[in-house]
Design a protein around this motif. Structure first.
Motif: not given
Length: 191
Positions: A22-29, A33-47, A49-51, A53-56
């Motif tokens: 929930a915190r990651v999903a909130e902060y990444c909106t 982040f859209e302007a300066y990071l490569t995180t998916p945009w728009p960022y969702t809770e599914a992103h 969760r994947g980050f 539970t899988e990526y990290v």
């Protein structure tokens, strides 16, 4: 590689976990982040969760990227994230809006750098890159003793894979005495 927890005077850097979704999903909106990071945009809770539970955990196991949650104490809510990509030793980071301005990220960055120099064989420098114009990230790098290595050819990968104008820096185990002045062309006298 097994996850490693780091501690500073005010922070605990530990493994980001599914409970942080929930915190990651909130902060990444945050529009920054859209302007300066490569995180998916728009960022969702599914992103998120994947980050988490899988990526990290996968990246720690394969030792391709070591990612820490930044917290005020063990078990406290996530405030931000810092990661070190291997084998390049390139660092990246972000902090939730309400935690900015307290030098938490500089403290976390110094802890990860000190750990890398002490514990990762072959670490001679840690590098940093950000989209051109990301003043806050550059100011953190400068405060942590990074020297600006930005040239007109410096790029960063964009969200869509295209190269964008970028800024860069690097830091050795001992900060270069001229590091602060190297940022003047980008940051002027900004504090």
């Amino acid at each position: 590689m097994q996850p490693v927890a780091l501690r500073t005077a005010r922070l605990v850097l530990d493994l980001p976990v599914e409970g942080d979704v929930a915190r990651v999903a909130e902060y990444c909106t945050d529009p920054l982040f859209e302007a300066y990071l490569t995180t998916p945009w728009p960022y969702t809770e599914a992103h998120a969760r994947g980050f988490l539970t899988e990526y990290v955990p996968g990246s720690w196991r394969s030792a391709t990227e070591l990612t820490w949650a930044i917290r005020s104490a063990s078990g406290e809510p996530l405030m931000g994230v810092i990661g070190l990509r291997l084998p390049t030793r390139e660092i990246g980071y972000w902090l939730g809006a309400e935690h900015r301005g307290s030098a938490y990220m500089t403290e976390a960055l110094l802890a990860v750098c000190e750990w890398a120099f002490a514990e990762l064989p072959g670490t001679e420098t840690v590098t940093w890159r950000a989209n051109a114009g990301n003043l806050a990230s550059a100011m953190v790098a400068r405060a942590a003793g990074f020297r600006s290595t930005t040239t007109p050819e410096t790029t960063v990968p964009g969200r869509d894979g295209a190269d964008l104008d970028g800024w860069s820096g690097e830091r050795g185990a001992t900060p270069d005495p001229g590091a602060y002045e190297s940022w003047v062309p980008l940051l002027g006298g900004a504090v």
